[in-house]
Design a protein around this motif. Structure first.
Motif, mmCIF file in Angstrom:
data_model
loop_
_atom_site.group_PDB
_atom_site.id
_atom_site.type_symbol
_atom_site.label_atom_id
_atom_site.label_comp_id
_atom_site.label_asym_id
_atom_site.label_seq_id
_atom_site.Cartn_x
_atom_site.Cartn_y
_atom_site.Cartn_z
ATOM 1 N N UNK A 68 0.770 -1.261 0.025
ATOM 2 C CA UNK A 68 0.115 -0.013 -0.039
ATOM 3 C C UNK A 68 1.096 1.142 -0.030
ATOM 4 N N UNK A 69 1.860 1.380 0.797
ATOM 5 C CA UNK A 69 2.821 2.584 0.922
ATOM 6 C C UNK A 69 3.589 2.761 -0.291
ATOM 7 N N UNK A 70 4.074 1.651 -0.824
ATOM 8 C CA UNK A 70 4.989 1.876 -2.130
ATOM 9 C C UNK A 70 3.860 2.208 -3.154
ATOM 10 N N UNK A 71 2.581 1.738 -3.472
ATOM 11 C CA UNK A 71 1.524 1.810 -4.338
ATOM 12 C C UNK A 71 1.318 3.441 -4.491
ATOM 13 N N UNK A 72 0.845 3.898 -3.148
ATOM 14 C CA UNK A 72 0.542 5.307 -2.951
ATOM 15 C C UNK A 72 1.564 6.225 -3.630
ATOM 16 N N UNK A 73 2.781 5.928 -3.191
ATOM 17 C CA UNK A 73 3.919 7.042 -3.251
ATOM 18 C C UNK A 73 4.243 6.885 -4.979
#
Ligand code: UT7
Length: 333
Positions: free
Chosen positions: A225-230
């Motif tokens: 999720x974190x990687x996807x958002x940024x």
């Protein structure tokens, strides 16, 4: 890019009839509609129940829908690319079978695999063939029968994925419409966070891998999720900046449908305050991996007008991600 641009000139799609709702999932695992809806935006997804039908079936139906809607002669298709993470089987190209079944007897076909970014990367490949002048009609199909690699006792993954297929035809354009720019990236750091461990050359199938449930998708949701958002937000903002587009210039955000919160974050970063510009159908289909983007194109085709600016964005296993800027090439049929 040269004088010839690569435009999308037709789209089609297919989803199976069976609807797996959040309410049904509540009877299968310890979850609830409120959790799924608030964390992901998903209400239901489609499942191809037939055990004797693989991803090719979804791809064939989607391609056939495109052919029928547009009276396209399949013999004119030069190339069929099947973007997928779930080919019918290893070694035998699924795209070759899809091409033959739809009557594209003058085409060659191959599969393209980049997890949830397969269709986005496929757009780049299809566009490059057209821009080079080598081929005139490239059919890009995105299809995944995700239900074959999902553990329906694992509440962290079974609520997310669904089955589906979509297709887009790429042709040369002399008005400057079609693909304008792309920003594609990957990073092998992602290999550990989202994967199906067994069944490949690293860990072939064995009794042990089956017992260990290593033929199912596993993900570290929070990290992905974190990687996807940024990454998705960075890529989309980058392509806007490079092409001097401000939020008013962008007519539609066509983002991979993995999680509504990831799409919302990308839209915010792009300054898109008008919700109508942010295409969404995740509530109906969940994450169909390679099919999310063409399913959006098909669902919203009637809203697009010639010259509209579309920004595509995607993020997936690997990690793989990126953004494509495309000018729509035709008015509603
Ligand atoms: O398309 C390829 C790319 N994939 C993605 O982009 C997926 C990215 N990740 C996500 O979309 C989210 O991380 C998920 C939807 C997978 C999970 O949402 P989250 O807000 O990150 O939840 P979480 O994993 O932090 O879990 C929060 C809690 C946990 O309980 P505890 O430890 O706080 O007690 C989970 O066990 O929610 C629990 N949980 C559930 N509860 C009810 C996990 N799955 C469920 C569930 N129903 N289905």
């Amino acid at each position: 890019m040269g004088n010839i641009t690569a435009a999308i000139t037709a789209v089609g799609a297919y989803v199976p009839d069976y609807v797996l709702t959040n309410e049904i999932l509540e009877t299968m695992v310890d979850t609830n509609d409120e959790w799924i809806t608030s964390r992901t935006g998903i209400k239901e997804r489609r499942i191809l129940k037939d055990a004797d039908k693989g991803t090719s079936y979804l791809g064939i139906q989607a391609a056939q829908d495109l052919i029928n809607k547009n009276n396209l002669n399949p013999k004119e298709i030069d190339l069929v690319i099947l973007a997928t993470a779930t080919p019918d089987m290893a070694v035998a190209s699924t795209a070759a079978y899809v091409a033959t079944e739809i009557g594209a007897i003058n085409a060659f076909g191959y599969d393209l695999s980049a997890a949830c970014s397969s269709f986005l990367y496929g757009m780049s490949t299809a566009a490059a063939y057209i821009q080079s002048g080598r081929y005139k009609k490239v059919l890009l199909v995105g299809a995944d029968k995700m239900s074959t690699i999902i553990d329906y006792t694992d509440r962290t993954t079974c609520i997310i994925f669904g089955d589906g297929g979509g297709a887009a035809l790429f042709e040369p354009n002399e008005e400057g419409l079609g693909v304008q720019d792309e920003y594609l990236r990957s990073d092998g750091v992602g290999r550990h966070f989202l994967r199906m461990e067994a069944g490949g050359s690293l860990l072939p199938a064995s009794e042990q891998t089956v017992a260990n449930k290593q033929h199912f998708v596993h993900q570290d949701g929070k990290t992905v999720f974190k990687y996807a958002v940024s990454s998705m937000a960075d890529a989309s903002a980058n392509i806007m900046e490079r092409n001097k587009l401000n939020h008013d210039d962008v007519d539609w955000l066509v983002a991979h449908q993995a999680n509504k919160r990831i799409i919302d974050a990308t839209a915010r970063r792009m300054g898109l305050t008008d919700e109508k510009k942010v295409l969404m159908n995740i509530h109906r289909y969940g994450n169909t991996t390679s099919a999310t983007i063409p399913l959006l194109l098909n669902d919203f085709e009637k809203k697009f007008k010639k010259g509209d600016n579309l920004v595509f964005a995607s993020f997936g296993g690997g990690f793989t991600w990126g953004s494509i800027y495309l000018k729509w090439a035709y008015n509603p049929l």
